[in-house]
Design a protein around this motif. Structure first.
Motif, mmCIF file in Angstrom:
data_model
loop_
_atom_site.group_PDB
_atom_site.id
_atom_site.type_symbol
_atom_site.label_atom_id
_atom_site.label_comp_id
_atom_site.label_asym_id
_atom_site.label_seq_id
_atom_site.Cartn_x
_atom_site.Cartn_y
_atom_site.Cartn_z
ATOM 1 N N ASP A 59 0.823 -1.216 0.000
ATOM 2 C CA ASP A 59 0.000 0.000 0.000
ATOM 3 C C ASP A 59 0.854 1.261 0.000
ATOM 4 O O ASP A 59 0.394 2.324 0.420
ATOM 5 N N ASP A 61 1.697 3.440 -2.064
ATOM 6 C CA ASP A 61 1.182 4.664 -2.718
ATOM 7 C C ASP A 61 0.180 5.401 -1.828
ATOM 8 O O ASP A 61 0.045 6.622 -1.908
ATOM 9 N N GLN A 62 -0.526 4.667 -0.967
ATOM 10 C CA GLN A 62 -1.487 5.307 -0.050
ATOM 11 C C GLN A 62 -0.820 5.736 1.258
ATOM 12 O O GLN A 62 -1.313 6.624 1.946
ATOM 13 N N PRO A 249 -2.781 2.871 8.983
ATOM 14 C CA PRO A 249 -3.571 2.123 7.994
ATOM 15 C C PRO A 249 -2.992 0.740 7.687
ATOM 16 O O PRO A 249 -3.721 -0.119 7.185
ATOM 17 N N VAL A 297 -9.989 7.273 6.347
ATOM 18 C CA VAL A 297 -9.833 6.300 5.253
ATOM 19 C C VAL A 297 -11.179 5.646 4.944
ATOM 20 O O VAL A 297 -12.075 5.588 5.786
ATOM 21 N N ARG A 298 -11.272 5.173 3.708
ATOM 22 C CA ARG A 298 -12.384 4.313 3.291
ATOM 23 C C ARG A 298 -11.903 2.870 3.336
ATOM 24 O O ARG A 298 -10.770 2.580 2.944
ATOM 25 N N VAL A 307 -9.192 -3.836 2.579
ATOM 26 C CA VAL A 307 -8.339 -2.904 1.825
ATOM 27 C C VAL A 307 -8.772 -1.492 2.202
ATOM 28 O O VAL A 307 -9.876 -1.293 2.727
ATOM 29 N N PHE A 308 -7.912 -0.518 1.933
ATOM 30 C CA PHE A 308 -8.277 0.863 2.281
ATOM 31 C C PHE A 308 -7.767 1.818 1.219
ATOM 32 O O PHE A 308 -6.879 1.497 0.435
ATOM 33 N N ARG A 309 -8.341 2.993 1.229
ATOM 34 C CA ARG A 309 -7.767 4.114 0.477
ATOM 35 C C ARG A 309 -7.987 5.379 1.282
ATOM 36 O O ARG A 309 -8.951 5.498 2.050
ATOM 37 N N ASN A 310 -7.071 6.333 1.108
ATOM 38 C CA ASN A 310 -7.206 7.593 1.841
ATOM 39 C C ASN A 310 -8.465 8.326 1.397
ATOM 40 O O ASN A 310 -8.795 8.347 0.213
#
Ligand code: ZN
Length: 311
Positions: A59, A61-62, A249, A297-298, A307-310
């Protein structure tokens, strides 16, 4: 909680830049953080010791730069402000100024301009209706009080303070100030919690506690006995303030990995999995206490893993 570790203290003494974080709108409720301190903290594998080596790379990149810089976890000490429906709510209250914390060099006798930052964000102490402490640790209850005439009094004169009962019993006199293991726990209880009891503003709760149509507190123990999450719902949009259930995260794809500060790691893991599962199902915006970047985060589930993303 975020005690200082080893020789990192010198790097961290420097005051962080203000860096206004824009926040979010959840239905009718405006949500934004007021940062007391933020910056690269300890090495990631010190903060989350059981993380598989290099797990963060999937992860990257996040994570870089909001959550990870030069191998160190980025953390923020901050208060989340919820404003809407004629009410102002603060979630967690940071470290505070002038605290005697011999066990923690970052917190000890700290002096910052948090109250000015809060005012610049449009929140005066008398505007605050409700303070929520997700748990009782020194970086979540500090601005509950401030010093007046050599004594500690509640900072927010008209607020009720919602405090988890299990933590009050554990960290207070009933539990021998967390068994007396650390002088800081007793000092923290006496300067940040006891004055709120004395003023009659403390409301202890256990299990679940319904605040209003939008807000519900729920126990999520493990990090501390009384650790909790605050769920927000407005016009079909949802968020959940998870306190120290997550410190980075990187724990989202690895919910089995606790922070080094969890008092009951197995119970914390179960709470983390349960809250993440529901956040993924119900599309709740996940807002931990200490995340850098936007602070939120989502979370989703993909092939059986989180999984997550900002946000
Ligand atoms: Zn904390």
């Amino acid at each position: 909680m975020l005690p200082i570790v080893g020789d990192m203290a010198d790097d961290m003494a420097e005051e962080s830049a203000e860096g206004r974080v824009p926040g979010f709108v959840i239905g009718d409720i405006e949500v934004f953080p007021v940062v007391e301190w933020a910056g690269p903290y300890v090495p990631l594998d010190t903060l989350v010791p059981d993380l598989p080596p290099q797990a963060w790379r999937q992860d990257e990149d996040q994570l870089v730069p909001d959550h990870l810089q030069g191998g160190r976890a980025v953390v923020a000490l901050q208060t989340w402000v919820l404003r809407g429906g004629g009410r102002t709510v603060l979630v967690d209250t940071g470290v505070g100024n002038g605290r005697e914390r011999p066990g923690n060099q970052l917190f000890h006798q700290r002096q910052g301009d948090f109250l000015e930052r809060l005012e610049r964000a449009g929140v005066r102490p008398e505007d605050v209706d409700l303070v929520v402490n997700t748990h009782i640790h020194g970086d979540h209850v500090g601005w509950n009080t401030h010093e007046v005439g050599g004594g500690w009094v509640p900072t927010f004169p008209d607020a009720r303070y919602l405090i988890p009962g299990a933590d009050d019993r554990h960290f207070g006199p009933e539990g021998g100030y967390a068994g007396g293991a650390r002088p800081d726990d007793r000092l923290m209880y006496e300067d940040s919690i006891a004055p709120v009891h004395r003023s009659g503003q403390a409301v202890l709760w256990d299990g679940t506690h319904r605040i209003d149509d939008h807000l519900l507190l729920e126990a999520a123990p493990g990090h501390t006995p009384g650790s909790s999450v605050l769920r927000l719902r407005s016009r079909g949009e949802r968020a959940v303030f998870v306190g120290d259930l997550l410190h980075s995260p990187v724990q989202i794809p690895h919910p089995e990995c606790g922070s080094r500060f969890c008092l009951d790691p197995r119970q914390a893991e179960l709470s983390r999995e349960r809250v993440l599962e529901r956040a993924a199902d119900e599309r709740e915006l996940v807002i931990p206490a200490h995340f850098g970047g936007s602070g939120a985060v989502r979370v989703a589930k993909k092939d059986g893993a989180f999984v997550f993303r900002n946000a």
